[in-house]
Design a protein around this motif. Structure first.
Motif, PDB file in Angstrom:
ATOM      1  N   LEU A  44     -40.407   4.907 -32.820  1.00 20.03           N
ATOM      2  CA  LEU A  44     -40.483   5.700 -34.133  1.00 20.03           C
ATOM      3  C   LEU A  44     -39.338   6.401 -34.406  1.00 20.03           C
ATOM      4  O   LEU A  44     -38.682   6.169 -35.528  1.00 20.03           O
ATOM      5  CB  LEU A  44     -41.710   6.718 -34.191  1.00 20.03           C
ATOM      6  N   PRO A  45     -38.726   7.011 -33.373  1.00 17.61           N
ATOM      7  CA  PRO A  45     -37.403   7.753 -33.724  1.00 17.61           C
ATOM      8  C   PRO A  45     -35.939   6.610 -33.754  1.00 17.61           C
ATOM      9  O   PRO A  45     -34.990   6.922 -34.056  1.00 17.61           O
ATOM     10  CB  PRO A  45     -37.182   8.680 -32.462  1.00 17.61           C
ATOM     11  N   GLU A  46     -36.378   5.298 -33.204  1.00 17.38           N
ATOM     12  CA  GLU A  46     -35.229   4.324 -33.258  1.00 17.38           C
ATOM     13  C   GLU A  46     -34.715   3.832 -34.469  1.00 17.38           C
ATOM     14  O   GLU A  46     -33.843   2.955 -34.856  1.00 17.38           O
ATOM     15  CB  GLU A  46     -35.638   3.268 -32.297  1.00 17.38           C
ATOM     16  N   TYR A  47     -35.780   4.044 -35.662  1.00 16.30           N
ATOM     17  CA  TYR A  47     -35.490   3.094 -36.828  1.00 16.30           C
ATOM     18  C   TYR A  47     -35.668   4.197 -37.960  1.00 16.30           C
ATOM     19  O   TYR A  47     -36.035   5.354 -37.962  1.00 16.30           O
ATOM     20  CB  TYR A  47     -36.725   2.293 -37.233  1.00 16.30           C
ATOM     21  N   GLU A  48     -34.733   3.800 -38.923  1.00 13.41           N
ATOM     22  CA  GLU A  48     -34.769   4.503 -40.332  1.00 13.41           C
ATOM     23  C   GLU A  48     -35.175   3.706 -41.369  1.00 13.41           C
ATOM     24  O   GLU A  48     -35.317   4.014 -42.843  1.00 13.41           O
ATOM     25  CB  GLU A  48     -33.093   5.110 -40.673  1.00 13.41           C
ATOM     26  N   ASP A 107     -49.628  13.613 -26.508  1.00 11.60           N
ATOM     27  CA  ASP A 107     -48.732  13.801 -25.360  1.00 11.60           C
ATOM     28  C   ASP A 107     -47.354  13.006 -25.406  1.00 11.60           C
ATOM     29  O   ASP A 107     -46.417  13.513 -24.755  1.00 11.60           O
ATOM     30  CB  ASP A 107     -49.445  13.135 -24.028  1.00 11.60           C
ATOM     31  N   ALA A 108     -47.257  12.052 -26.003  1.00  8.45           N
ATOM     32  CA  ALA A 108     -45.770  11.267 -25.975  1.00  8.45           C
ATOM     33  C   ALA A 108     -45.095  12.079 -27.410  1.00  8.45           C
ATOM     34  O   ALA A 108     -44.083  11.529 -27.243  1.00  8.45           O
ATOM     35  CB  ALA A 108     -46.221   9.901 -26.137  1.00  8.45           C
ATOM     36  N   GLY A 109     -45.541  13.070 -27.805  1.00  8.12           N
ATOM     37  CA  GLY A 109     -44.769  13.555 -28.736  1.00  8.12           C
ATOM     38  C   GLY A 109     -44.826  13.093 -30.183  1.00  8.12           C
ATOM     39  O   GLY A 109     -43.984  13.241 -30.990  1.00  8.12           O
ATOM     40  N   GLY A 110     -45.880  12.158 -30.338  1.00  8.16           N
ATOM     41  CA  GLY A 110     -45.757  11.478 -31.486  1.00  8.16           C
ATOM     42  C   GLY A 110     -46.219  12.259 -32.700  1.00  8.16           C
ATOM     43  O   GLY A 110     -45.679  11.845 -33.839  1.00  8.16           O
ATOM     44  N   LEU A 111     -46.883  13.337 -32.731  1.00  9.73           N
ATOM     45  CA  LEU A 111     -46.990  14.213 -33.869  1.00  9.73           C
ATOM     46  C   LEU A 111     -45.653  14.848 -34.428  1.00  9.73           C
ATOM     47  O   LEU A 111     -45.614  14.560 -35.630  1.00  9.73           O
ATOM     48  CB  LEU A 111     -48.039  15.601 -33.557  1.00  9.73           C
ATOM     49  N   LYS A 112     -44.734  15.277 -33.816  1.00  3.13           N
ATOM     50  CA  LYS A 112     -43.493  15.514 -34.023  1.00  3.13           C
ATOM     51  C   LYS A 112     -42.820  14.517 -34.709  1.00  3.13           C
ATOM     52  O   LYS A 112     -42.023  14.494 -35.809  1.00  3.13           O
ATOM     53  CB  LYS A 112     -42.770  16.359 -32.805  1.00  3.13           C
ATOM     54  N   LEU A 113     -42.744  13.420 -34.128  1.00  6.89           N
ATOM     55  CA  LEU A 113     -42.096  12.229 -34.830  1.00  6.89           C
ATOM     56  C   LEU A 113     -42.799  11.930 -36.206  1.00  6.89           C
ATOM     57  O   LEU A 113     -41.873  11.709 -36.975  1.00  6.89           O
ATOM     58  CB  LEU A 113     -42.208  10.956 -33.808  1.00  6.89           C
ATOM     59  N   HIS A 173     -53.809  20.671 -32.995  1.00  8.75           N
ATOM     60  CA  HIS A 173     -52.236  20.473 -32.566  1.00  8.75           C
ATOM     61  C   HIS A 173     -51.558  20.138 -33.886  1.00  8.75           C
ATOM     62  O   HIS A 173     -50.533  20.507 -34.270  1.00  8.75           O
ATOM     63  CB  HIS A 173     -51.867  19.584 -31.413  1.00  8.75           C
ATOM     64  N   ILE A 174     -52.176  19.221 -34.612  1.00 11.09           N
ATOM     65  CA  ILE A 174     -51.593  18.756 -36.029  1.00 11.09           C
ATOM     66  C   ILE A 174     -51.664  19.816 -36.914  1.00 11.09           C
ATOM     67  O   ILE A 174     -50.314  20.152 -37.497  1.00 11.09           O
ATOM     68  CB  ILE A 174     -52.430  17.626 -36.651  1.00 11.09           C
ATOM     69  N   VAL A 175     -52.382  20.777 -37.101  1.00  7.70           N
ATOM     70  CA  VAL A 175     -52.304  21.878 -37.929  1.00  7.70           C
ATOM     71  C   VAL A 175     -51.243  22.805 -37.444  1.00  7.70           C
ATOM     72  O   VAL A 175     -50.520  23.477 -38.085  1.00  7.70           O
ATOM     73  CB  VAL A 175     -53.569  22.361 -38.250  1.00  7.70           C
ATOM     74  N   GLN A 176     -51.434  23.280 -35.940  1.00  6.34           N
ATOM     75  CA  GLN A 176     -50.571  24.108 -35.353  1.00  6.34           C
ATOM     76  C   GLN A 176     -49.106  23.862 -35.443  1.00  6.34           C
ATOM     77  O   GLN A 176     -48.218  24.726 -35.487  1.00  6.34           O
ATOM     78  CB  GLN A 176     -50.876  24.280 -33.906  1.00  6.34           C
ATOM     79  N   GLN A 177     -48.723  22.595 -35.373  1.00  7.30           N
ATOM     80  CA  GLN A 177     -47.532  22.288 -35.389  1.00  7.30           C
ATOM     81  C   GLN A 177     -46.846  21.851 -36.979  1.00  7.30           C
ATOM     82  O   GLN A 177     -45.813  21.488 -37.309  1.00  7.30           O
ATOM     83  CB  GLN A 177     -47.429  20.997 -34.798  1.00  7.30           C
ATOM     84  N   GLY A 178     -47.573  22.453 -37.752  1.00 10.95           N
ATOM     85  CA  GLY A 178     -47.072  22.473 -39.220  1.00 10.95           C
ATOM     86  C   GLY A 178     -47.211  21.580 -40.375  1.00 10.95           C
ATOM     87  O   GLY A 178     -46.446  21.299 -41.116  1.00 10.95           O
TER      88      GLY A 178
END
Length: 465
Positions: A255-259, A286-292, A326-331
């Motif tokens: 996900l972070p590798e492409y624009e 756990d893989a940081g997918g939500l932030k991505l 986590h989805i809601v807590q992370q904004g």
């Protein structure tokens, strides 16, 4: 019962009209149709628009296949002529399903498999042009004909994918062939999953391969279809689990590798398709997918398809209560609010956003408060006002309102001040099929609602007190 004839009989009469009576192909076909209809023969099973060779009177598709088979049997080295013949076959197969069925009956699949096998066995450098032409024809032939794909075809596919970076075009065409083999064919999907495909294609999921990544993610989604009515029970869930265990982490890390929004949209859609179990939702979290996901949404607020896929993915992940928190807590609330504002006129985006709010606020007062504090209530009401004729928007809006106020009655006064009661009553009159959903929202808002008992029964025996 009407009489019928075979395609060969029809073609033979057309040929006679061309050769013996010097008719043009169109005249010959017209005359043949008149002859058979005059005899009371039903021509519903006949392909009447086959291209005809002016000189021989034979259908070009049949003639081309005969020439390809001759080329194979004689082991001719005239590659240029072979490429021209395969191009003609490809174009004929693109015309209609009937053309493809005829080609399949005349051995087109076996001929293409043989050519691919022979090309791969060459001791000299592989002829990429010939491989691509054969794969293009195989793709055209297999469109809506997955039954043609057999064990030999799968074996060829695995050999072609083993070429990896050597042949980018070959890899993409091979993956497209796999996609067509998966549609409406459960046994093909099971055979593909049982092969070494997943391990073989894992190295293809890299940041420098956008074309391959898009084709590969499409294959993964098609492998979890459940669209074959010929089988009582499919293995879609088990396939999704197997694919996710093998490749889900790699998809998240891409996900972070492409624009490119198209690649990102495909990745989000595929991740959402594979997130069918709670432990997989946790793996993505756990893989940081939500932030991505949030970063992608914030960077591409104007992209309709990308955000629609992101919202559907968040909904799928929210099936796990801890991940939902986590989805809601992370904004996520401010992001969804901004999406609703940006795409107010787009019914697809607002429907997906309202459905996402519904899932995230279900039975959790704190989540409802997080959304309400962003000022999203007024935007939701305005969304309903903008789409009075869209049943799905009205239904999803009613769901979102009900879940937000059901455990937070302190919000009701604000919702009512925005005029939501009149909008919901109007929607109930406009869309009676979702009246119960709208009534639930009105009830939890504290509005007057006429609740009708749908069914009453009488007990045969009186129940003792």
């Amino acid at each position: 019962m009407s009489k019928v004839i075979s395609q060969d009989t029809f073609d033979e009469v057309v040929k006679e009209n061309v050769i013996d009576f010097s008719m043009t192909p169109s005249e010959a076909k017209e005359e043949t149709i008149k002859q058979f209809e005059a005899q009371g023969i039903n021509l519903a099973n006949i392909i009447k628009d086959l291209a005809i060779n002016n000189e021989t009177g034979r259908p070009i598709i049949n003639e081309t296949l005969d020439k390809i088979k001759t080329h194979i049997s004689q082991k001719s080295e005239d590659t240029q002529q072979l490429l021209e013949l395969i191009t003609v076959l490809d174009l004929e197969c693109q015309k209609s399903l009937a053309h493809r069925v005829l080609a399949g009956k005349n051995g087109a699949h076996d001929a293409l498999i043989t050519l691919l096998e022979q090309t791969l066995q060459l001791e000299t450098e592989i002829n990429t042009t010939l491989l691509c032409k054969c794969l293009q024809a195989a793709n055209s032939l297999s469109q809506k004909q997955p039954d043609l794909f057999d064990a030999e075809a799968l074996s060829i596919v695995l050999k072609l994918l083993a070429l990896q970076d050597q042949q980018l075009d070959v890899t993409c065409l091979t993956l497209q062939w796999l996609q067509k083999a998966c549609v409406m064919h459960e046994m093909n999907r099971q055979n593909i999953i049982s092969s070494n495909l997943l391990k073989l294609t894992k190295p293809l999921l890299r940041k420098d391969n956008p074309r391959v990544v898009r084709e590969m993610t499409a294959v993964l989604r098609f492998l979890v279809l459940d669209d074959d009515i010929r089988v009582e029970f499919g293995c879609a869930h088990e396939h999704a689990r197997q694919i996710a265990n093998e490749l889900l982490l790699e998809l998240v890390q891409l996900l972070p590798e492409y624009e490119d929004v198209n690649v990102l949209s495909d990745l989000l859609l595929t991740i959402g398709t594979l997130a069918v179990r709670q432990e997989l939702c946790t793996l993505i979290d756990d893989a940081g997918g939500l932030k991505l996901i949030f970063d992608i949404m914030k960077a591409n607020l104007n992209q309709e398809r990308l955000n629609r896929e992101a919202l559907k993915l968040l909904r799928a992940l929210a099936g796990h209560d801890a991940v939902k928190a986590h989805i809601v807590q992370q904004g996520v609330a401010p992001i969804i609010k901004e999406l609703l504002e940006t795409h107010q006129a787009n019914e697809n985006i607002v429907s997906a956003a309202l459905a996402c709010i519904t899932t995230l606020t279900l039975r959790v007062q704190e989540h409802s408060a997080a959304f309400f504090e962003t000022g999203i209530a007024e935007i939701i009401v305005e969304t309903l006002r903008r789409h009075p004729k869209q049943k799905i928007v009205q239904r999803n809006g009613a769901w979102a309102i009900r879940n937000m106020v059901s455990r937070s009655r302190n919000q009701c006064e604000s919702w009512l001040s925005f005029g939501v009661e009149d909008l919901l009553n109007a929607a109930m009159a406009e869309h009676p099929s979702v009246a119960q959903d709208i009534k639930a929202a009105l009830r939890d808002l504290g509005c007057n609602v006429q609740l009708r008992e749908e069914w009453t029964g009488k007990a045969e025996k009186k129940i003792a007190a």
